[in-house]
Design a protein around this motif. Structure first.
Motif, PDB file in Angstrom:
ATOM      1  N   UNK A   1      84.762  54.861  39.656  1.00  0.00           N
ATOM      2  CA  UNK A   1      83.837  53.763  39.315  1.00  0.00           C
ATOM      3  C   UNK A   1      83.602  52.883  40.539  1.00  0.00           C
ATOM      4  N   UNK A   2      84.628  52.757  41.372  1.00  0.00           N
ATOM      5  CA  UNK A   2      84.486  51.908  42.559  1.00  0.00           C
ATOM      6  C   UNK A   2      83.884  52.693  43.728  1.00  0.00           C
ATOM      7  N   UNK A   3      84.235  53.970  43.815  1.00  0.00           N
ATOM      8  CA  UNK A   3      83.756  54.781  44.932  1.00  0.00           C
ATOM      9  C   UNK A   3      82.262  55.109  44.802  1.00  0.00           C
ATOM     10  N   UNK A   4      81.816  55.431  43.584  1.00  0.00           N
ATOM     11  CA  UNK A   4      80.449  55.946  43.413  1.00  0.00           C
ATOM     12  C   UNK A   4      79.373  54.965  43.905  1.00  0.00           C
ATOM     13  N   UNK A   5      79.420  53.671  43.543  1.00  0.00           N
ATOM     14  CA  UNK A   5      78.389  52.770  44.072  1.00  0.00           C
ATOM     15  C   UNK A   5      78.529  52.538  45.579  1.00  0.00           C
ATOM     16  N   UNK A   6      79.743  52.666  46.098  1.00  0.00           N
ATOM     17  CA  UNK A   6      79.961  52.567  47.550  1.00  0.00           C
ATOM     18  C   UNK A   6      79.172  53.672  48.246  1.00  0.00           C
ATOM     19  N   UNK A   7      79.320  54.899  47.752  1.00  0.00           N
ATOM     20  CA  UNK A   7      78.651  56.037  48.383  1.00  0.00           C
ATOM     21  C   UNK A   7      77.138  55.962  48.167  1.00  0.00           C
ATOM     22  N   UNK A   8      76.731  55.563  46.969  1.00  0.00           N
ATOM     23  CA  UNK A   8      75.290  55.533  46.662  1.00  0.00           C
ATOM     24  C   UNK A   8      74.553  54.522  47.539  1.00  0.00           C
ATOM     25  N   UNK A   9      75.210  53.404  47.849  1.00  0.00           N
ATOM     26  CA  UNK A   9      74.526  52.355  48.613  1.00  0.00           C
ATOM     27  C   UNK A   9      74.717  52.517  50.124  1.00  0.00           C
ATOM     28  N   UNK A  10      75.679  53.341  50.547  1.00  0.00           N
ATOM     29  CA  UNK A  10      75.922  53.500  51.988  1.00  0.00           C
ATOM     30  C   UNK A  10      76.985  52.570  52.530  1.00  0.00           C
ATOM     31  N   UNK A  11      77.825  52.026  51.641  1.00  0.00           N
ATOM     32  CA  UNK A  11      78.974  51.232  52.089  1.00  0.00           C
ATOM     33  C   UNK A  11      80.110  52.177  52.484  1.00  0.00           C
ATOM     34  N   UNK A  12      81.232  51.631  52.911  1.00  0.00           N
ATOM     35  CA  UNK A  12      82.445  52.427  53.128  1.00  0.00           C
ATOM     36  C   UNK A  12      83.593  51.723  52.391  1.00  0.00           C
ATOM     37  N   UNK A  13      84.716  52.410  52.236  1.00  0.00           N
ATOM     38  CA  UNK A  13      85.733  51.862  51.332  1.00  0.00           C
ATOM     39  C   UNK A  13      87.161  52.162  51.785  1.00  0.00           C
ATOM     40  N   UNK A  14      88.045  51.219  51.493  1.00  0.00           N
ATOM     41  CA  UNK A  14      89.482  51.489  51.519  1.00  0.00           C
ATOM     42  C   UNK A  14      89.948  51.352  50.073  1.00  0.00           C
TER      43      UNK A  14
END
Ligand code: NAI
Ligand code: MG
Length: 506
Positions: A184-197
């Motif tokens: 749930x947290x990763x998917x919008x990160x990838x869709x918008x072009x953000x990056x994540x820890x």
């Protein structure tokens, strides 16, 4: 009742991870933690050690944030076109689907939850989440409009808006639906072009680490997704404070959520907090009891009560109070308790023994503060963290068990006389996450929907979540929304443009 767990039938992939030391995942590579320290996690159905989890520290957090920052600013990721991000997300979704059995087994091993739930939620819902959000990658848009600018009547202007990825996201997840929460947290990160820890909960890191492997396999560039394991008050806190993090996406307790908000606010970081609840289930005078009784039982006993939106307060119209409480108690008494890996189990252990003890202590405090026991209220004689499905009744609405989130299979039941009164009582806690009404009357639905302060109102169902609807809480239940278009846009920054137009032709 079989209370011993059997690992023989597990998939080779799940079996291969038991009893090992884990690593952390930074910039597309697995590595040992800088501290060289590990902590152990156990199978809550039998207390046996499952593995040694890498205990990251500030050094690792710095590395992970730097990798995420670099990937955001100058890698292949920022140049990637939306349709390419979509394709990567769809590939990741396929890989999760291909590995769903292993993922659900890993999830059940450390969380104790039923394998059918870890399959349906953690594995399958993760696939749907990625596919849903992948579609958004190519559909993030701004506006164009003619501006009025009344104080410059001789000039003409055109306005537009553009959404850009917000930046580096620190995603901190809980143990109750771990892979699903991570996705749930990763998917919008990838869709918008953000990056994540990503930082999974101490108790349940296996599936988030496996997700990291699948991200590599899917071809997601190094540094876009990083996974750090460790203690919440150390690495979780270090992530929240880190100047390289632009947004914190957190799901967990209200206490930790408030602490995060207090740190993030002066640093002007964005945050989304999905916190606790004490969600009411209201069975109205005209309810269909054949649906409402099992509905109320599973609203609380589903996932052993370890859901943020669990229906932990039951309000029954006085005409049906005796029948409904007896019906829910009958279900509670016949629920088959056993290990999550056993397909015939209907309720597994709580996530760990200390949590089981906390739930038991709250039941005892509830009884001391005026509640009465209708059924359950005991642990089960086993090495597992089992507890009986429990129902308390309460005349006052004031007992601890009526007000505090328990996060276990513990229901407090009340009777009510009229609709206005029950709306007031439904609102009489500090939380506002979910609420359900069981009725066939449209006026009742309208006034309940309008009057109850909660992020999601269910009508003749409870706990049904869909990716296309925003999910979030009011009051102490959180800030902001996940999922849906709103959850996606919370990972973007909005810029407005004002252009002077010299050619007056339309
Ligand atoms: P928690 O909120 O402390 O932990 C959730 C996540 O936050 C974990 O990944 C943890 O490592 C991390 N964390 C802990 N302290 C932190 C800090 N200072 N800074 C940054 N991250 C931190 O929840 P916990 O202690 O596991 O459970 C306590 C209670 O919280 C439960 O009994 C339940 O009532 C509630 N809870 C609610 C959840 C929800 O879905 N809303 C999920 C899990 C717990
Ligand atoms: Mg905590």
């Amino acid at each position: 009742m079989t209370l011993a767990n059997n690992y023989e039938h597990l998939s080779a992939g799940a079996k291969s991870r038991i009893g090992k030391r884990t690593q952390i995942f930074i910039n597309g590579e697995f590595r040992d933690p800088h501290s060289e320290k590990y902590f152990s996690i156990a199978d809550p159905s039998n207390g046996l050690e499952l593995g040694q989890i890498a205990q990251a520290d500030q050094f690792d957090v710095d590395l992970a944030v730097a990798a995420a920052r670099k990937a955001f600013e100058d890698s292949a990721w920022s140049r990637m076109r939306p349709y390419q991000r979509e394709a990567l997300m769809l590939r990741l979704a396929d890989l999760i689907a291909e590995n769903a059995q292993e993922l659900s087994e890993l999830e059940t091993l450390s969380s104790g939850r039923l394998i059918r739930n870890t399959r349906a939620f953690d594995a399958d819902l993760s696939v749907y989440t990625l596919r849903y959000m992948a579609g958004w990658s190519t559909k993030i848009s701004g506006k164009t409009l003619d501006l009025s600018v009344p104080y410059l009547p001789d000039q003409k202007f055109f306005g537009f808006t553009k959404r850009s990825p917000l930046g580096v996201v620190a995603a901190i997840t809980p143990w109750n639906v771990p892979l699903c929460q991570a996705v749930w947290k990763l998917a919008p990160v990838l869709a918008t072009g953000c990056t994540v820890v990503l930082k999974p909960a101490e108790q349940t890191p296996f599936t988030t680490l496996r997700l990291a492997e699948l991200c590599n396999e899917a071809g997601i560039p190094p540094g876009v997704v990083n996974v750090i394991t460790g203690l919440g008050h150390e690495v979780g806190a270090a992530l929240v404070e880190h100047p390289g993090v632009d947004k914190i996406s957190f799901t967990g307790s209200t206490e930790t959520g408030k602490r995060i908000a207090a740190i993030a606010a002066p640093l002007m970081k964005k945050y989304t907090l999905e916190l606790g609840g004490k969600s009411p289930v209201v069975i109205a005078e005209d309810a269909d009891l054949n649906i409402a009784i099992p509905g109320a039982a599973w609203a609380i006993f589903g996932n052993h009560g370890q859901n943020c939106c669990a229906g932990s307060r039951l309000y029954v119209h006085e005409r049906h109070y005796a029948e409904v409480t007896a019906g829910v108690a009958e279900i509670a008494r016949t629920i088959k308790i056993g290990p999550g890996l056993d397909l015939s189990s209907q309720m597994g252990p709580l996530v760990h023994h200390a949590h089981r003890d906390k739930v038991m202590s709250m039941i005892h405090q509830g009884l001391e503060s005026g509640a009465e026991l209708l059924c359950g209220g005991e642990t089960i004689n086993s090495p597992g963290a089992y507890i009986q499905p429990t129902i308390l009744t309460d005349l006052t609405n004031n007992s601890i068990t009526s007000q505090k989130e328990i996060f276990g299979p513990v229901l407090t039941a009340f009777s009510f006389k009229d609709d206005r009164e029950v709306i007031q009582r439904a609102n009489a806690t500090s939380f506002g996450l979910g609420a359900s009404i069981w009725t066939k009357n449209v006026d009742r639905i309208t006034s309940f929907f309008g009057g109850v302060k909660a992020g999601t109102i269910w009508i003749n169902n409870h706990n049904v979540l869909d990716l296309s609807l925003p999910f979030g809480g009011m009051k102490d239940s959180g800030a902001g929304h996940e999922l849906g278009e709103e959850g996606l846009l919370a990972h973007t920054s909005l810029k407005a443009g004002v252009m002077r137009v010299f050619d007056q032709a339309e």
